[in-house]
Every structure is written in structure tokens, then in C-alpha cells.
Design an enzyme around this catalytic site. Structure first.
Site, PDB file in Angstrom:
ATOM      1  N   HIS A  72       0.475  -0.594   0.255  1.00  0.00           N
ATOM      2  CA  HIS A  72       0.309   0.167  -0.331  1.00  0.00           C
ATOM      3  C   HIS A  72       0.544   1.270  -0.002  1.00  0.00           C
ATOM      4  O   HIS A  72       1.739   1.989   0.634  1.00  0.00           O
ATOM      5  CB  HIS A  72      -0.576   0.010   1.265  1.00  0.00           C
ATOM      6  N   TYR A 201      -8.704   5.413   7.988  1.00  0.00           N
ATOM      7  CA  TYR A 201      -8.697   5.549  10.210  1.00  0.00           C
ATOM      8  C   TYR A 201     -10.330   6.722  10.030  1.00  0.00           C
ATOM      9  O   TYR A 201     -10.032   7.643   9.394  1.00  0.00           O
ATOM     10  CB  TYR A 201      -7.048   5.918   9.929  1.00  0.00           C
ATOM     11  N   PRO A 292      -2.854   0.825  19.398  1.00  0.00           N
ATOM     12  CA  PRO A 292      -3.137   0.162  18.162  1.00  0.00           C
ATOM     13  C   PRO A 292      -2.680   1.205  17.276  1.00  0.00           C
ATOM     14  O   PRO A 292      -2.928   0.677  15.721  1.00  0.00           O
ATOM     15  CB  PRO A 292      -3.759  -1.252  18.254  1.00  0.00           C
ATOM     16  N   LYS A 296       1.855  -0.090  15.214  1.00  0.00           N
ATOM     17  CA  LYS A 296       3.374   0.091  15.664  1.00  0.00           C
ATOM     18  C   LYS A 296       4.030  -1.605  16.926  1.00  0.00           C
ATOM     19  O   LYS A 296       5.401  -1.812  16.182  1.00  0.00           O
ATOM     20  CB  LYS A 296       3.888   1.092  16.060  1.00  0.00           C
ATOM     21  N   TYR A 384       4.445   6.683   9.739  1.00  0.00           N
ATOM     22  CA  TYR A 384       3.798   5.717   9.993  1.00  0.00           C
ATOM     23  C   TYR A 384       4.423   5.089   8.956  1.00  0.00           C
ATOM     24  O   TYR A 384       4.588   3.104   9.324  1.00  0.00           O
ATOM     25  CB  TYR A 384       2.610   6.187   8.873  1.00  0.00           C
TER      26      TYR A 384
HETATM   27  P1  FAD Z   1       3.780 -11.550  21.367  1.00  0.00           P
HETATM   28  O1  FAD Z   1       3.372 -11.706  20.165  1.00  0.00           O
HETATM   29  O2  FAD Z   1       2.469 -11.083  22.890  1.00  0.00           O
HETATM   30  O3  FAD Z   1       4.403 -12.736  22.199  1.00  0.00           O
HETATM   31  C1  FAD Z   1       5.089 -13.061  22.880  1.00  0.00           C
HETATM   32  C2  FAD Z   1       5.201 -14.929  23.493  1.00  0.00           C
HETATM   33  O4  FAD Z   1       6.096 -15.147  24.212  1.00  0.00           O
HETATM   34  C3  FAD Z   1       3.894 -15.484  23.083  1.00  0.00           C
HETATM   35  O5  FAD Z   1       3.730 -16.444  22.049  1.00  0.00           O
HETATM   36  C4  FAD Z   1       3.453 -15.922  24.324  1.00  0.00           C
HETATM   37  O6  FAD Z   1       2.473 -17.015  24.647  1.00  0.00           O
HETATM   38  C5  FAD Z   1       4.621 -16.396  24.998  1.00  0.00           C
HETATM   39  N1  FAD Z   1       4.615 -16.274  26.697  1.00  0.00           N
HETATM   40  C6  FAD Z   1       3.912 -15.422  26.934  1.00  0.00           C
HETATM   41  N2  FAD Z   1       4.749 -15.546  28.754  1.00  0.00           N
HETATM   42  C7  FAD Z   1       5.681 -16.642  28.156  1.00  0.00           C
HETATM   43  C8  FAD Z   1       6.093 -17.263  29.501  1.00  0.00           C
HETATM   44  N3  FAD Z   1       5.997 -17.135  30.816  1.00  0.00           N
HETATM   45  N4  FAD Z   1       6.809 -18.650  29.010  1.00  0.00           N
HETATM   46  C9  FAD Z   1       6.500 -18.911  27.664  1.00  0.00           C
HETATM   47  N5  FAD Z   1       6.435 -18.145  26.446  1.00  0.00           N
HETATM   48  C10 FAD Z   1       5.599 -16.945  26.959  1.00  0.00           C
HETATM   49  N6  FAD Z   1      -0.460  -4.529  17.159  1.00  0.00           N
HETATM   50  C11 FAD Z   1      -0.752  -3.528  16.160  1.00  0.00           C
HETATM   51  O7  FAD Z   1       0.040  -2.775  15.527  1.00  0.00           O
HETATM   52  N7  FAD Z   1      -2.074  -3.664  15.580  1.00  0.00           N
HETATM   53  C12 FAD Z   1      -2.841  -4.236  15.774  1.00  0.00           C
HETATM   54  O8  FAD Z   1      -4.102  -4.501  15.406  1.00  0.00           O
HETATM   55  C13 FAD Z   1      -2.880  -5.042  17.431  1.00  0.00           C
HETATM   56  N8  FAD Z   1      -3.952  -6.774  17.800  1.00  0.00           N
HETATM   57  C14 FAD Z   1      -3.676  -6.748  18.682  1.00  0.00           C
HETATM   58  C15 FAD Z   1      -4.285  -7.292  19.482  1.00  0.00           C
HETATM   59  C16 FAD Z   1      -4.323  -7.844  20.726  1.00  0.00           C
HETATM   60  C17 FAD Z   1      -5.137  -8.943  21.467  1.00  0.00           C
HETATM   61  C18 FAD Z   1      -2.983  -7.948  21.062  1.00  0.00           C
HETATM   62  C19 FAD Z   1      -2.890  -8.269  22.309  1.00  0.00           C
HETATM   63  C20 FAD Z   1      -2.265  -7.251  20.667  1.00  0.00           C
HETATM   64  C21 FAD Z   1      -1.664  -6.397  19.085  1.00  0.00           C
HETATM   65  N9  FAD Z   1      -1.547  -6.148  18.318  1.00  0.00           N
HETATM   66  C22 FAD Z   1      -1.800  -4.810  17.507  1.00  0.00           C
HETATM   67  C23 FAD Z   1       0.026  -5.812  18.882  1.00  0.00           C
HETATM   68  C24 FAD Z   1       1.107  -6.155  18.620  1.00  0.00           C
HETATM   69  O9  FAD Z   1       0.482  -7.736  18.166  1.00  0.00           O
HETATM   70  C25 FAD Z   1       2.118  -7.433  19.587  1.00  0.00           C
HETATM   71  O10 FAD Z   1       2.711  -6.418  19.582  1.00  0.00           O
HETATM   72  C26 FAD Z   1       3.343  -8.002  19.025  1.00  0.00           C
HETATM   73  O11 FAD Z   1       2.620  -8.846  19.269  1.00  0.00           O
HETATM   74  C27 FAD Z   1       4.122  -7.848  19.752  1.00  0.00           C
HETATM   75  O12 FAD Z   1       4.595  -9.542  19.437  1.00  0.00           O
HETATM   76  P2  FAD Z   1       5.683  -9.645  20.762  1.00  0.00           P
HETATM   77  O13 FAD Z   1       7.170 -11.443  19.996  1.00  0.00           O
HETATM   78  O14 FAD Z   1       6.580  -8.661  21.388  1.00  0.00           O
HETATM   79  O15 FAD Z   1       4.824 -10.411  21.939  1.00  0.00           O
HETATM   80  C1  DHB Z   2      -4.575  -3.058  11.470  1.00  0.00           C
HETATM   81  C2  DHB Z   2      -4.438  -2.813  12.324  1.00  0.00           C
HETATM   82  C3  DHB Z   2      -3.538  -1.458  13.245  1.00  0.00           C
HETATM   83  O1  DHB Z   2      -3.836  -1.453  14.108  1.00  0.00           O
HETATM   84  C4  DHB Z   2      -3.589  -0.995  12.409  1.00  0.00           C
HETATM   85  O2  DHB Z   2      -3.391   0.243  12.826  1.00  0.00           O
HETATM   86  C5  DHB Z   2      -3.833  -0.748  10.491  1.00  0.00           C
HETATM   87  C6  DHB Z   2      -4.003  -2.274  10.859  1.00  0.00           C
HETATM   88  C7  DHB Z   2      -4.932  -4.914  11.135  1.00  0.00           C
HETATM   89  O3  DHB Z   2      -5.188  -5.238  11.955  1.00  0.00           O
HETATM   90  O4  DHB Z   2      -5.432  -4.603  10.080  1.00  0.00           O
END
Ligand code: FAD
Ligand code: DHB
Length: 390
Positions: A72, A201, A292, A296, A384
């Protein structure tokens, strides 16, 4: 057991770090407390910055993303019944974003790890991180009813916001900075072709809405709701009705379809400093959370482990700990920029609780400014798509 780097968590941060270390010839063990099925199907983010795309490609896990991801070059901001295009690529010196779900990024990384035959242990319980101050930190965990000990040189805490790594750091070491928001997002995945070419948005008096997508026949839509609302209060008809009202535009139709998945996500801003203690390095959501609205979270997680992987590689190649010593300082510059941008997008676009008419006027003025001044739009665009000058 012993390894060079113990990685707790198989989300985007942990899996990307494991892959970057593998490419550099450094051993790691990844410990995940959920099942493979669970981590591969947890629906979250969908927007990849160009820097994230380039890193995944360089790490040799970009083939499916390059085939199925959708490039995009802009987004839309909608308010006051009008939709305004923000040409991200034109305003950011040619950079773009790729729409490719976090689920797919995770599947690609897991598949690569499994194909390499390297340790990635799902379903582990009771992970504890000990002796962080010593030369040989130790992780203990349970698997199939047996307790195991893993000795390593470095622990990467990639276990998300609710993980154990951050909380294993002694009291008094970390400073916490946070903000809560009085709203949440209700997200749906719908089996219908997206009604939009680029993300929308939408600021609306009934609350924020976001139109996104996952593929040519999967739409990903969100509406602002209250954080304490039960999902049962949101039957599919109500979600579609709110989406229709909040994104309505003359001469344009939002097409509805079967809802495959829905969930409510709370919103918070959160940072701990420093992102390291002794031989433990926190990365991704374990160290920081953004609301979100700026897309980021996933990109920050991957930016952290990029810095961490380079520092670890340097430590083994040259014996120098300079990169590891400055890990937190380097990451926090990007983290705080993303914290500000995400807070700014969030407060500009959402309906604020018990909205003060003055705040509402400021929001509209800001939206008009961002969509009419090239300087203001350029600032949004460069944040962005992901800043390269941090
Ligand atoms: P995570 O993806 O949380 O990975 C951490 C991992 O560690 C998980 O697999 C977990 O199961 C594991 N873990 C936890 N505790 C333990 C333990 N004690 N022992 C072993 N393993 C463990 N960001 C966006 O930009 N747009 C979005 O729309 C968006 N939607 C989201 C929706 C939800 C419900 C959540 C929670 C987050 C969302 N985010 C979104 C944020 C984005 O998904 C996260 O920033 C991203 O997943 C971060 O990656 P990470 O690997 O740091 O953490
Ligand atoms: C999506 C999630 C976001 O947080 C965003 O800012 C834009 C798109 C998505 O899930 O596609």
C-alpha cells in the site's frame, strides 16, 4: 541443557530473533508456553513497515510475504463526512507498507525454524529466569511433566506484556511509564472482499472505526467500544451497523459478509526503562505497549530484536559488549517516537470519554491540518511508514 541464547516467547520478537541468530551461526533455544496452533492463529496486527519487510526478506523468510502481501502507498483519514487520502509513499521519499497478517509472519518464522530442525519448544510450563547477574544465567521450565534447566550466555525476554521475564527483574531496577485509555477496539475478520483499496481511519461522533484487510477476500474491521463491554453485547448485526454509520460516504458502499472471528482489545501505552538487566534483554511487548492506532506494536518488536541480534553477533565475533551495553538506549529512541505517534493518532481519532467540546474542536482542527498541510501530512507519513533516522 545449555545454549548461547535462551529466548522466552515465540511471538514475532522471539521467532525473528531466533532466525537472525541462526543466519549468523549463533545457537538459541526458544521456549513458548502456548501451542504451535495457538500462536499461529492469534489474530493481531496487519501492517508491516518497509524496514520490517526488508529485515524478514534478508532473514530468508520473506518469500510468501512477497507473494501474498499487499503493498500500500497510502492511507485515508475520514472525518466530517469526507475521506482524505494521505499519499504515504509520495510524502516519505518512496517508502511503503505491506499488508500481511501477524499470523502469517509467525507461520513463516515457525516453518523456517522447524525446517532448520532447531529447538523451538511449545507448551512449556513454569518458566523461571534466574541468576541474571551471573555470567551464566539459568532458565528453568517444565515440559511433559519433567523439569528442565537451560544454561545460557544471554536471555532474550520476548514473552509479551504478561510474560515472566520483566517481572523476574529485581524491584527498583525498572522505571515504568504508562497511560490507560477509556476505550478499546472490537475487531472482526470477515469473509468478504474489502470495500476499500487502502486503509480508512475514521473519526466519528459515534466513535472511531478502522477499515483494513488481510487478503482480496478477507476484511479486517474495527470499531471503538468501551474496554469493559462484553462481547455478547456486540452481535454481528450491531457491529455492521456501527461500521456502516461510522464510515458512511456518499457514493460508496461497505459490503458485509460472514464474521469469522471477533475480539475486544484494550488499549494502553506502557514502557519500562531500561530494557535490560544483567544478561537479560527485553524485546517487544515485554518492554513496551502502544495503542494500535499507529500500527506500530509488531514493527517495534521486530526493530528491537534487529538491534539485539546485531549486538549479540558482535559480542561473539569481537568479544565487545558495546552493542549489548547500549541496547536499551538505542531501542528506546525508536520506542518513544512510536509511543508518541501512537498516542497522537489515538487521541486525534477516537471519541474521548465524556468529550469536552474544546477537545472535540481541537481534534477536528488537527484532522483538517493533517489533511490539508503537506508539512503535517509528511510528518504523519514518515512516522507511519517507519522512521529511518532514529
Ligand atoms: P507477543 O506476540 O505477545 O509474543 C509473546 C509470546 O510469549 C507469546 O507467544 C506468548 O504466548 C509467549 N509467552 C508469554 N508468557 C510466557 C511464558 N511465561 N513462558 C513462555 N512463553 C510465554 N499491533 C498492531 O500494530 N495492530 C493491531 O491490530 C494489534 N492488535 C493486537 C491485539 C491484541 C489482542 C494484542 C495483545 C496485541 C495487538 N497488537 C497489535 C500488538 C502486536 O500484536 C504486538 O505488539 C506484537 O505481538 C508484539 O510481539 P511480541 O513478540 O513482542 O509479543
Ligand atoms: C490493522 C491494525 C492496526 O492497529 C492498524 O493501525 C491498522 C491495521 C490491521 O489489523 O489490519
Amino acid at each position: 541443557m545449555r545454549t548461547q541464547v535462551a529466548i522466552v516467547g515465540a511471538g514475532p520478537a522471539g521467532l525473528t530473533l531466533a532466525r537472525l541468530l541462526e543466519v549468523a551461526g549463533i545457537e538459541s533455544v526458544v521456549l513458548e508456553n502456548r501451542s504451535r496452533e495457538y500462536v499461529e492463529h492469534r489474530i493481531r496486527a496487519g501492517v508491516l513497515e518497509q524496514g520490517t519487510v526488508e529485515l524478514l526478506r534478508e532473514a530468508g523468510v520473506g518469500a510468501r510475504m512477497d507473494g501474498e502481501g499487499i503493498v500500500h502507498h497510502g492511507i485515508n483519514l475520514q472525518f466530517d463526512g469526507e475521506r482524505h487520502h494521505v499519499p504515504l509513499t509520495d510524502l516519505s521519499g518512496g517508502r511503503s507498507i505491506v499488508i500481511y497478517g501477524q499470523t502469517e509472519v509467525v507461520k513463516d518464522l515457525v516453518a523456517a525454524r522447524v525446517e532448520s530442525g532447531l529447538p523451538l519448544l511449545f507448551d512449556v510450563d513454569g518458566v523461571t529466569v534466574e541468576t541474571l547477574d551471573s555470567e551464566r544465567p539459568r532458565i528453568s521450565f517444565e515440559r511433559d511433566g519433567t523439569r528442565h534447566e537451560l544454561e545460557c550466555d544471554v536471555v532474550a525476554g520476548c514473552d509479551g506484556f504478561h510474560g515472566v521475564c520483566r517481572t523476574s527483574i529485581p524491584a527498583g531496577v525498572l522505571s515504568t511509564f504508562e497511560r490507560d485509555y477509556p476505550f478499546a477496539w472490537l475487531g472482526i475478520l470477515a469473509a468478504v472482499a474489502p470495500s476499500i483499496d487502502e486503509l480508512v481511519y475514521a473519526h466519528h461522533e459515534r466513535g472511531f472505526a478502522l477499515l483494513s484487510l488481510r487478503s482480496p477476500d478477507l476484511s479486517r474491521y474495527y470499531v471503538q467500544c468501551r474496554p469493559d463491554e462484553p462481547l455478547e453485547d456486540w452481535p454481528d448485526e450491531r457491529i455492521w451497523e456501527e461500521l456502516q454509520l461510522r464510515t458512511a460516504l456518499d457514493g460508496w458502499t461497505l459490503h458485509e459478509g460472514p464474521v469469522l472471528e471477533k475480539g475486544i482489545t484494550g488499549m494502553r501505552s506502557f514502557v519500562v526503562e531500561p530494557m535490560q538487566h544483567g544478561r537479560l534483554f527485553l524485546a517487544g511487548d515485554a518492554a513496551h505497549i502502544v495503542p494500535p492506532t499507529g500500527a506500530k506494536g509488531l514493527n517495534l518488536a521486530i526493530a528491537d530484536v534487529h538491534v539485539l541480534a546485531e549486538a549479540i553477533v558482535d559480542r561473539y565475533a569481537s568479544g565487545s559488549t558495546t552493542g549489548l551495553d547500549s541496547y536499551s538506549d538505542v531501542c528506546l529512541r525508536r520506542v518513544w517516537r512510536a509511543e508518541h505517534f501512537s498516542w497522537w493518532m489515538t487521541t486525534m481519532l477516537h471519541r474521548l470519554d465524556g468529550e469536552d467540546p474544546f477537545d472535540a474542536k481541537l481534534q477536528l482542527s488537527l484532522l483538517r491540518y493533517v489533511t490539508s498541510s503537506e508539512a503535517a501530512a509528511r510528518s504523519l507519513a514518515e512516522n507511519y511508514v517507519g522512521l529511518t533516522t532514529l
